[in-house]
Design a protein around this motif. Sequence first.
Motif, PDB file in Angstrom:
ATOM      1  N   THR A 163       0.819  -1.219   0.000  1.00 57.85           N
ATOM      2  CA  THR A 163       0.000   0.000   0.000  1.00 57.85           C
ATOM      3  C   THR A 163       0.850   1.266   0.000  1.00 57.85           C
ATOM      4  O   THR A 163       0.659   2.154  -0.826  1.00 57.85           O
ATOM      5  CB  THR A 163      -0.940   0.003   1.213  1.00 57.85           C
ATOM      6  N   ASN A 164       1.791   1.363   0.919  1.00 54.94           N
ATOM      7  CA  ASN A 164       2.609   2.565   1.019  1.00 54.94           C
ATOM      8  C   ASN A 164       4.043   2.192   1.397  1.00 54.94           C
ATOM      9  O   ASN A 164       4.501   2.469   2.511  1.00 54.94           O
ATOM     10  CB  ASN A 164       2.015   3.525   2.049  1.00 54.94           C
ATOM     11  N   PRO A 165       4.798   1.586   0.485  1.00 55.68           N
ATOM     12  CA  PRO A 165       6.161   1.150   0.814  1.00 55.68           C
ATOM     13  C   PRO A 165       7.145   2.307   0.778  1.00 55.68           C
ATOM     14  O   PRO A 165       6.945   3.315   0.086  1.00 55.68           O
ATOM     15  CB  PRO A 165       6.469   0.132  -0.286  1.00 55.68           C
ATOM     16  N   GLU A 166       8.221   2.152   1.529  1.00 57.63           N
ATOM     17  CA  GLU A 166       9.286   3.149   1.509  1.00 57.63           C
ATOM     18  C   GLU A 166      10.101   3.065   0.212  1.00 57.63           C
ATOM     19  O   GLU A 166      10.535   4.085  -0.318  1.00 57.63           O
ATOM     20  CB  GLU A 166      10.211   2.955   2.718  1.00 57.63           C
ATOM     21  N   LEU A 167      10.322   1.855  -0.271  1.00 58.49           N
ATOM     22  CA  LEU A 167      11.117   1.627  -1.471  1.00 58.49           C
ATOM     23  C   LEU A 167      10.378   0.703  -2.429  1.00 58.49           C
ATOM     24  O   LEU A 167       9.575  -0.129  -2.006  1.00 58.49           O
ATOM     25  CB  LEU A 167      12.481   1.014  -1.111  1.00 58.49           C
ATOM     26  N   THR A 168      10.652   0.868  -3.708  1.00 56.11           N
ATOM     27  CA  THR A 168      10.071   0.006  -4.740  1.00 56.11           C
ATOM     28  C   THR A 168      11.190  -0.487  -5.644  1.00 56.11           C
ATOM     29  O   THR A 168      11.971   0.311  -6.173  1.00 56.11           O
ATOM     30  CB  THR A 168       9.029   0.760  -5.582  1.00 56.11           C
TER      31      THR A 168
END
Length: 329
Positions: free
Chosen positions: A225-230
């Motif tokens: 949903t709201n990751p720090e890194l992708t």
Amino acid sequence: MSAAVSNDRKRGKKRYGGGHGNKRWKGSRELEVGMQGILITCNMNERKCTAEAFNLLNEYADQLYGPEKLQEKNGSSSDGEAEEEDVDVALKKEVAQLKASGAKRERRFMALDSGANNVIFIKTQNLEADKLVHLILSDLHTTKKHKSRVILRMLPVTGTCKAFQEDMVKYLTTFLEPWFKTPNCGTYQIAFKARNSSHNKRDEIIKTIAGMVGMLNPKNKVDLTNPELTIVVEVIKAVCCLSVVKDYSLYRKYNVQEVVKEDTPKPDAETETNTPGEKDKKDEKETNKEEKKETNKEEKKDEEEKKKGEEDNDNNVPHDKKEDEGDRE
């Protein structure tokens, strides 16, 4: 006559670009393993997309790194006979300098054939593509200014390898360390896409990458949903393009067109923006509805009780008649 007709046809093909001359260039102008740059997707107009990309990238690269400095050729002015005699010496010096500097100085942006339709690859030189793209998207997100019509997504490519699972695993073991190896950790997601490649299965690649990230540090957790890194994995033919980016969800998957749009307010935010008078009216309507429901329930109960009372009276009538007849006898 037949020979003349055939000659005219050959001339026509050469004149109007027929035959093998129309094929795409190959070699150093293609995306290859070991390159860094930016993948840019567009909608059916690659030439205009390339022009927009150069304008956009140069605008923000000047902010980060300053204007591009091109190598100037030092020419010798021939004002006298003595200078003319030293032309050979000057030419030799220039050749030696070109050989020492690699004969050519590459531009910081160079458009290459990516190997897929509606996708162009901008090769970068002496700059960090991930920081540059993040700067562009953050500025567009805050200013909401449209600076392109054809560009859709801009994905930085900070590493490339062969698009086979063994090569990808070998390369990713060291590539992912700066972000996920102990003591570094964070929440992450994996964005995978393959173009003109069918030998890699999406689920298998994602599982293997997730397992590698977990081995680097068990504190790394998946967050969809709201990751720090992708972790962005883009496979085109036999080349795998990789990068680790921030704010992937905030900047609408690095979509230049979507990040400029205004954020739609949530339903809760809409209710908070209502005036007190409107809230009171809504509350009154809701209370009136509840009161009507309660009154309807009470009326139904009264009707049911009346019906039960009438049924009981009807049932008692035959017994009264029998008792009257017995008394008469």
